[in-house]
Design an enzyme around this catalytic site. Structure first.
Site, short mmCIF file in Angstrom:
data_model
loop_
_atom_site.label_atom_id
_atom_site.label_comp_id
_atom_site.label_asym_id
_atom_site.label_seq_id
_atom_site.Cartn_x
_atom_site.Cartn_y
_atom_site.Cartn_z
N SER A 296 14.91 -6.74 -7.05
CA SER A 296 15.35 -8.08 -7.45
C SER A 296 16.36 -7.94 -8.58
O SER A 296 16.21 -7.08 -9.45
CB SER A 296 14.16 -8.91 -7.92
OG SER A 296 14.57 -10.19 -8.34
N SER A 297 17.37 -8.78 -8.56
CA SER A 297 18.39 -8.70 -9.61
C SER A 297 17.83 -9.15 -10.96
O SER A 297 18.29 -8.70 -12.01
CB SER A 297 19.60 -9.57 -9.25
OG SER A 297 19.23 -10.94 -9.19
N MET B 77 21.45 -5.10 -15.34
CA MET B 77 21.73 -6.43 -14.78
C MET B 77 23.21 -6.73 -14.94
O MET B 77 23.69 -7.02 -16.03
CB MET B 77 20.88 -7.50 -15.46
CG MET B 77 20.88 -8.84 -14.76
SD MET B 77 19.67 -9.95 -15.49
CE MET B 77 19.91 -11.39 -14.44
N SER C 78 29.49 -1.44 -10.56
CA SER C 78 30.92 -1.63 -10.33
C SER C 78 31.22 -2.75 -9.34
O SER C 78 32.31 -3.32 -9.37
CB SER C 78 31.55 -0.32 -9.83
OG SER C 78 31.00 0.05 -8.58
N CYS D 88 29.05 -5.41 -8.94
CA CYS D 88 28.17 -6.53 -9.29
C CYS D 88 28.90 -7.53 -10.18
O CYS D 88 29.59 -7.14 -11.13
CB CYS D 88 26.94 -6.00 -10.02
SG CYS D 88 25.71 -7.28 -10.36
N GLY E 92 22.89 1.43 -12.84
CA GLY E 92 24.21 0.82 -12.93
C GLY E 92 25.05 1.35 -14.07
O GLY E 92 24.54 1.85 -15.07
N ARG F 189 17.12 -10.96 -2.62
CA ARG F 189 17.14 -10.20 -3.87
C ARG F 189 17.61 -11.07 -5.03
O ARG F 189 17.25 -10.83 -6.19
CB ARG F 189 18.06 -8.98 -3.71
CG ARG F 189 18.12 -8.07 -4.92
CD ARG F 189 19.00 -6.86 -4.68
NE ARG F 189 18.82 -5.87 -5.73
CZ ARG F 189 19.51 -5.85 -6.86
NH1 ARG F 189 20.44 -6.77 -7.08
NH2 ARG F 189 19.29 -4.92 -7.76
N GLY G 170 39.88 9.99 -23.88
CA GLY G 170 40.22 10.25 -22.49
C GLY G 170 41.53 11.00 -22.39
O GLY G 170 42.11 11.43 -23.39
#
Length: 501
Positions: free
Chosen positions: A264-265, A314, A318, A320, A354, A416, A489
């Site tokens: 579930s989100s 939550m 990438s 979502c 995530g 979900r 970077g």
């Protein structure tokens, strides 16, 4: 002159101080300060737990997404010492079949060769890109093997003919319980180019070829696999929170799922709490992982209900868009630290779900208290991910979609997001594509080597050591400015080629 304790106290921030300022930090927002190196990188121990009772050799978990985790991914991840969570965006019997397929072998791949009956007249396209096919009495895995069909011999014929006219005699079969080295030795000892894999009860499982052996030998060593108490690969599976999912749960447990993830989100709901209590009552022997959560209050409810693991994240994936659409969520670094700090004292492992784009993110997630990292886009596009490759702008890619995308929701994933009963569907994810990454059997070992080097720089010889350094406040962090992130970077070059390994 040695540094004073006051000087050391000013050298970065301990995690409790950094994460108590009301700021939501992502992995890129923070950086760890180096510690003392007193051991080689290869001595770093990355063994961990997926949940209370399921150990893993490496801290990697494949996300329950329909463009990431099916049988091939589950077998490959388990062979590496990791695990995959098979998605539930399909019919329960199909999901159960995926689990059985992954657990039916000890080899690090699922080739899914086609089956033909003796009366079949296959064309080259029926081989679906495979060099061989299995010919059985009824054209299925449960009937007697009668021969092997070779794709090259099919393509050489002007018109289709029955497969019996050119199939080869079936060679000796290898046991499906053979691990990779045993299967490779079997082929070599028998002088075979291929051999069927047969289970103890006579089911045809797959086909291993000399080409498979050569390919896997070109990858790094597999390491210690993830095996359950039954001696088979560890495979987890996801379910939803609706009444129908109780019947799905029954099928998954019968199929041998080692752990169940309630997907579930936003996991802090009466629906998930009820499902957790039901599952723990009916199947106490199966570890149950709840989520997703990002706060201590959410985690507390799920832990009280009886979960054996927590999935944290939550809106950080990438693909979502939950944070954008619903204005709810949390920066992943903050979420992992806060929830893990609570769960640690209750012996509940945390899965950081995530926001993982590189090995540095994995180091940060684990050092902030997570036991494992769950990856979607990091694994999508690999050979083991579901789907076929396509060419886009000259690059080979595979589809990757969020389970909150409208496309995925049409197959059932809207439950979900608690949207399955709503007339109006609102997307919380997108559909995209990711570049071909090759096999997880190749890039995951290299990624884990980079993680070991990160732990070495921190002065942590294991995950437990990293967690101890965090809790003792020896491990120090700082916030990175935008300029610092640019400096950290690649920069200042006219052109460059970036190869991780």
């Amino acid at each position: 002159m040695a540094a004073s304790s006051a000087d050391l106290a000013d050298d970065g921030f301990p995690a409790p101080r950094l994460f108590s300022q009301g700021v939501s930090y992502t992995y890129d927002d923070v950086i760890f300060l180096p510690g003392y190196i007193g051991f080689p990188a290869d001595a770093v121990d990355l063994s961990t737990r997926l949940s209370r009772r399921i150990p893993l050799s490496i801290p990697c978990v494949a996300s329950p997404m329909d463009t990431v985790s099916e049988a091939a991914m589950a077998a490959a991840m388990a062979s590496l010492g990791a695990a995959a969570v098979v998605h539930c965006n399909t019919e329960p019997h199909i999901q159960a079949s995926i689990i059985r397929t992954a657990k039916s072998r000890r080899l690090p791949f699922v080739s899914s060769v086609p089956f033909f009956s003796p009366t079949s007249t296959p064309s080259l396209s029926d081989f679906a890109g495979h060099d061989y096919a299995l010919v059985t009495e009824r054209g299925d895995s449960l009937s007697r093997l009668v021969g092997i069909a070779v794709a090259a011999e099919t393509s050489s014929r002007a018109a289709p003919v029955t497969v019996t006219e050119y199939m080869r005699t079936a060679p000796r079969s290898a046991s499906a319980s053979f691990d990779f080295e045993q299967a490779a030795a079997f082929l070599a000892d028998e002088g075979l180019d291929y051999a069927p894999l047969v289970s103890d009860d006579g089911e045809l499982i797959d086909l291993i070829t000399a080409k498979d052996v050569e390919r896997i030998r070109s990858y790094p060593n597999l390491g210690k696999p993830s095996l359950g108490a039954d001696g088979k690969f560890v495979v987890a599976a996801s379910i939803g929170t609706r009444e129908d999912d109780k019947r799905r749960l029954e099928q998954l447990v019968k199929a041998g799922a080692n752990a169940i993830v309630v997907d579930s989100s936003q996991g802090n709901s009466i629906y998930q709490l009820d499902m957790i209590k039901y599952a723990k009552k009916m199947y106490p022997e199966v570890d149950l992982i709840g989520g997703n959560v990002v706060t201590i209050a959410q985690a507390q409810n799920l832990v009280t209900a009886g979960v054996d693991g927590l999935r944290v994240g939550m809106g950080s994936g990438s693909i979502c868009t939950t944070q954008e659409v619903c204005a709810v969520g949390r920066g992943q670094a903050t979420a992992v630290y806060k929830v893990a700090s609570y769960a640690k004292d209750r012996d509940v492992p945390v899965i950081a779900d995530g926001g993982i784009s590189n090995s540095g993110h994995i180091v940060k997630a684990l050092s902030l208290g997570a036991s494992t990292v769950m990856m979607g886009s990091f694994l999508a596009g690999s050979h083991e991910a579901p789907g076929t490759y396509e060419y886009k702008d000259g690059r080979q890619v595979k589809k990757y979609r969020g389970m909150g995308s409208l496309e995925a929701m049409t197959k059932g994933s809207d439950a979900r997001y608690l949207g399955d009963t709503l007339k109006l569907k609102v997307a919380q994810g997108v559909v995209g594509a990711v570049a071909d990454k090759g096999s997880v059997l190749r890039f995951i070992p290299y990624t884990m080597q980079a993680v070991k080097q990160g732990f070495q720089d921190l002065g942590a010889s294991s995950l437990q050591s990293a967690h101890d350094l965090l809790r003792s406040e020896i491990l120090r962090l700082e916030v990175r400015t935008a300029a610092t992130q640019v400096e950290g970077g690649i920069h200042g070059l006219v052109s460059y080629e970036k190869k991780a390994f």
